[in-house]
Design a protein around this motif. Structure first.
Motif, PDB file in Angstrom:
ATOM      1  N   SER A 149       0.251  -1.292  -0.152  1.00 49.33           N
ATOM      2  CA  SER A 149       0.103  -0.031   0.069  1.00 49.33           C
ATOM      3  C   SER A 149       0.852   1.256  -0.071  1.00 49.33           C
ATOM      4  O   SER A 149       0.352   1.934  -0.716  1.00 49.33           O
ATOM      5  N   LEU A 150       1.977   1.375   0.279  1.00 48.48           N
ATOM      6  CA  LEU A 150       3.137   2.350   0.599  1.00 48.48           C
ATOM      7  C   LEU A 150       2.928   2.679  -0.212  1.00 48.48           C
ATOM      8  O   LEU A 150       3.180   4.182  -1.324  1.00 48.48           O
ATOM      9  N   LEU A 151       4.043   1.489  -1.303  1.00 47.80           N
ATOM     10  CA  LEU A 151       4.373   1.420  -2.666  1.00 47.80           C
ATOM     11  C   LEU A 151       3.609   1.844  -3.990  1.00 47.80           C
ATOM     12  O   LEU A 151       3.651   3.303  -4.686  1.00 47.80           O
ATOM     13  N   CYS A 152       2.220   1.334  -3.906  1.00 48.62           N
ATOM     14  CA  CYS A 152       0.902   1.802  -5.010  1.00 48.62           C
ATOM     15  C   CYS A 152       0.999   3.600  -4.640  1.00 48.62           C
ATOM     16  O   CYS A 152       0.151   4.701  -4.720  1.00 48.62           O
ATOM     17  N   ALA A 153       0.444   3.787  -3.016  1.00 48.78           N
ATOM     18  CA  ALA A 153      -0.092   4.797  -2.757  1.00 48.78           C
ATOM     19  C   ALA A 153       0.699   6.453  -3.082  1.00 48.78           C
ATOM     20  O   ALA A 153       0.527   7.642  -3.725  1.00 48.78           O
ATOM     21  N   PHE A 154       2.074   5.585  -3.230  1.00 46.65           N
ATOM     22  CA  PHE A 154       2.863   7.421  -3.838  1.00 46.65           C
ATOM     23  C   PHE A 154       3.828   7.019  -5.264  1.00 46.65           C
ATOM     24  O   PHE A 154       4.364   8.062  -5.695  1.00 46.65           O
ATOM     25  N   ILE A 155       3.741   5.799  -5.437  1.00 44.94           N
ATOM     26  CA  ILE A 155       4.161   5.429  -7.152  1.00 44.94           C
ATOM     27  C   ILE A 155       3.407   5.433  -8.344  1.00 44.94           C
ATOM     28  O   ILE A 155       3.827   5.846  -9.606  1.00 44.94           O
ATOM     29  N   ILE A 156       2.007   4.342  -7.972  1.00 44.02           N
ATOM     30  CA  ILE A 156       1.703   3.352  -9.142  1.00 44.02           C
ATOM     31  C   ILE A 156       0.211   4.109  -8.539  1.00 44.02           C
ATOM     32  O   ILE A 156      -1.175   3.847  -7.644  1.00 44.02           O
ATOM     33  N   PRO A 157      -0.206   4.950  -9.469  1.00 43.65           N
ATOM     34  CA  PRO A 157      -1.717   6.208  -9.951  1.00 43.65           C
ATOM     35  C   PRO A 157      -2.574   5.351 -10.246  1.00 43.65           C
ATOM     36  O   PRO A 157      -2.631   3.972 -10.550  1.00 43.65           O
ATOM     37  N   ASP A 158      -3.956   5.313  -9.678  1.00 44.75           N
ATOM     38  CA  ASP A 158      -5.019   4.286  -9.783  1.00 44.75           C
ATOM     39  C   ASP A 158      -5.155   4.021 -11.302  1.00 44.75           C
ATOM     40  O   ASP A 158      -5.431   3.094 -11.858  1.00 44.75           O
ATOM     41  N   PRO A 159      -5.023   4.773 -12.382  1.00 43.29           N
ATOM     42  CA  PRO A 159      -5.117   4.823 -13.564  1.00 43.29           C
ATOM     43  C   PRO A 159      -4.015   3.685 -14.045  1.00 43.29           C
ATOM     44  O   PRO A 159      -4.748   2.432 -15.379  1.00 43.29           O
ATOM     45  N   ILE A 160      -3.196   3.699 -13.812  1.00 48.10           N
ATOM     46  CA  ILE A 160      -1.909   2.827 -14.347  1.00 48.10           C
ATOM     47  C   ILE A 160      -2.506   1.597 -13.724  1.00 48.10           C
ATOM     48  O   ILE A 160      -2.377   0.311 -14.606  1.00 48.10           O
ATOM     49  N   VAL A 161      -2.943   1.490 -12.876  1.00 50.38           N
ATOM     50  CA  VAL A 161      -3.222   0.496 -12.294  1.00 50.38           C
ATOM     51  C   VAL A 161      -4.332  -0.690 -13.067  1.00 50.38           C
ATOM     52  O   VAL A 161      -4.332  -1.554 -13.357  1.00 50.38           O
ATOM     53  N   HIS A 162      -5.777   0.182 -13.346  1.00 47.66           N
ATOM     54  CA  HIS A 162      -6.223  -0.278 -14.152  1.00 47.66           C
ATOM     55  C   HIS A 162      -6.153  -0.530 -15.098  1.00 47.66           C
ATOM     56  O   HIS A 162      -7.065  -1.144 -15.681  1.00 47.66           O
ATOM     57  N   PHE A 163      -5.162   0.301 -16.030  1.00 46.12           N
ATOM     58  CA  PHE A 163      -5.225  -0.186 -17.038  1.00 46.12           C
ATOM     59  C   PHE A 163      -3.803  -1.609 -17.115  1.00 46.12           C
ATOM     60  O   PHE A 163      -4.058  -2.861 -18.423  1.00 46.12           O
ATOM     61  N   GLY A 164      -3.510  -2.404 -16.313  1.00 47.30           N
ATOM     62  CA  GLY A 164      -2.564  -2.804 -16.186  1.00 47.30           C
ATOM     63  C   GLY A 164      -3.304  -4.237 -15.909  1.00 47.30           C
ATOM     64  O   GLY A 164      -3.704  -5.408 -16.377  1.00 47.30           O
ATOM     65  N   ILE A 165      -4.608  -4.060 -15.344  1.00 45.23           N
ATOM     66  CA  ILE A 165      -5.646  -5.080 -14.882  1.00 45.23           C
ATOM     67  C   ILE A 165      -6.196  -5.575 -16.050  1.00 45.23           C
ATOM     68  O   ILE A 165      -6.521  -6.725 -16.348  1.00 45.23           O
ATOM     69  N   GLY A 166      -6.599  -3.998 -16.971  1.00 47.58           N
ATOM     70  CA  GLY A 166      -7.507  -4.506 -17.900  1.00 47.58           C
ATOM     71  C   GLY A 166      -6.556  -5.289 -19.122  1.00 47.58           C
ATOM     72  O   GLY A 166      -7.320  -6.356 -19.635  1.00 47.58           O
TER      73      GLY A 166
END
Length: 379
Positions: free
Chosen positions: A21-38
């Motif tokens: 959660s620390l890594l994602c909260a400060f480095i990976i924005p939600d849109p990038i995570v959405h696109f990767g999952i898709g």
């Protein structure tokens, strides 16, 4: 004073690994995570759908429709017996292209739904906002799906004699045949209609089924089948546009003198013979004979009508306007032809969208549980 067992830099790295959660909260924005999952979910679904997609492309093309009489099962068995590997034709293109396609479609849908939810106070997501999110997502994915369709359909409908070409040769020839980048968006209008209508129905329906307690895989399969059925006519028109041979319609026997756009002309010779010139046809574009004035008037009228009719027919045949192409298909083959391949598409939609939307839901839930996403909504 106690000495530190681990260097501070290594300790910080371990903390980031142990607490994603620390890594994602400060480095990976939600849109990038959405696109990767898709992308991951879409790639899995594409592999399951590939044999159905091959059969669908065969029977939707004009040549395949005549060969298999719109019978997808006959096409499948013949291909399985003679060239079983052909069922996977275009799979590398599908996996490579579907990943960004699905990442755009699913990612844009998720981002818009999150935005509408926040704008609505974070409570309830109205149905209209789900439809708009799905429609916009479908429109955005055309940037990827249209070139993907052009290349994939061309590979899937190549003649038997071309099957021995190497992969690089096939792609090189396809690139030459589609005339570069502009050709990759041939039939984009039909692609827009297909993708917008599909996603505008599929995503809201999936959310409704999922919210009612239905398993994600089953909800994805059901919503995929319904949406696929609705979008089939546009997909049929798209395939016809991509596989259609640009050929000129033959003119009636007499109007062969006017095979070009040059306006027919008549001149009188000294012996009383009338010479008709049309720029093409018999005797290098001329017909020589003795005619009465009344006959000439009738013949000129027939030529004018032939040219007008032929020009109209050729305009329709060469047009990428999906409505003109659909009209021509209905007039020549009947309205039922617009649903050619609907069985293959709907059956293939069960594993395709069941896996895609089911995997997408699971990955979204997992990402939220470990802190990769700040919010999570059903697809």
């Amino acid at each position: 004073m106690k000495s530190r067992l681990l260097p501070s830099s290594l300790l910080s790295l371990l903390q980031l690994v142990l607490y994603p959660s620390l890594l994602c909260a400060f480095i990976i924005p939600d849109p990038i995570v959405h696109f990767g999952i898709g992308a991951i979910a879409g790639g899995c679904g594409a592999i399951a759908y590939q044999p159905f997609d091959y059969v669908k492309a065969q029977i939707q093309s004009e040549e395949g429709a005549k060969r298999y009489q719109n019978n997808g099962l006959a096409c499948f068995w013949e291909t399985l017996q003679q060239h079983p590997r052909a069922l996977l034709t275009g799979l590398p293109v599908s996996v490579t292209g579907v990943a960004p396609e699905k990442s755009v479609k699913l990612g844009v849908n998720d981002i818009l739904k999150d935005s509408f939810l926040l704008a609505n106070g974070g409570t309830v997501l109205p149905l209209w906002s789900q439809i708009v999110s799905g429609a916009v997502a479908g429109a955005c994915q055309v940037v990827v799906s249209s070139p993907l369709d052009v290349i994939k359909v061309r590979l899937q409908t190549r003649k038997d004699g071309e099957a021995e070409e190497s992969g690089l040769d096939k792609f090189r020839l396809v690139w030459q045949e589609v005339n570069g980048v502009a050709g990759l968006y041939r039939g984009v209008e039909a692609c827009l209609i297909r993708d917008i209508s599909f996603t505008a129905v599929c995503f809201p329906l999936y959310s409704a089924l999922f919210d009612s307690g239905i398993d994600p895989f089953l909800a994805g399969a059901m919503s995929g089948v319904v949406s696929t059925f609705i979008a089939t006519p546009a997909d049929m028109v798209k395939t016809r546009i991509l596989t259609r041979q640009q050929q000129t319609q033959p003119l009636p026997a007499f109007s062969a003198v006017a095979a070009t756009s040059t306006t027919p002309s008549i001149r009188a010779q000294s012996d009383g013979t009338l010479v008709m010139s049309g720029g093409g046809g018999f005797n290098n574009g001329t017909m020589v004979g003795i005619y009465e004035p009344q006959e000439v008037d009738v013949m000129m009228g027939d030529l004018s009508q032939d040219l007008k009719t032929t020009t109209t027919d050729n305009d329709i045949d060469s047009s990428n306007n999906p409505f003109l192409v659909a009209k021509r298909i209905v007039e020549q083959e009947g309205s039922k032809v617009l649903f050619t391949g609907v069985s293959e598409r709907c059956v293939g939609a069960i594993p395709r969208f069941g896996i895609t939307l089911g995997a997408h839901e699971w990955l979204e839930h997992y990402a939220s549980s470990v802190g990769l996403l700040s919010t999570h909504l059903p697809s």
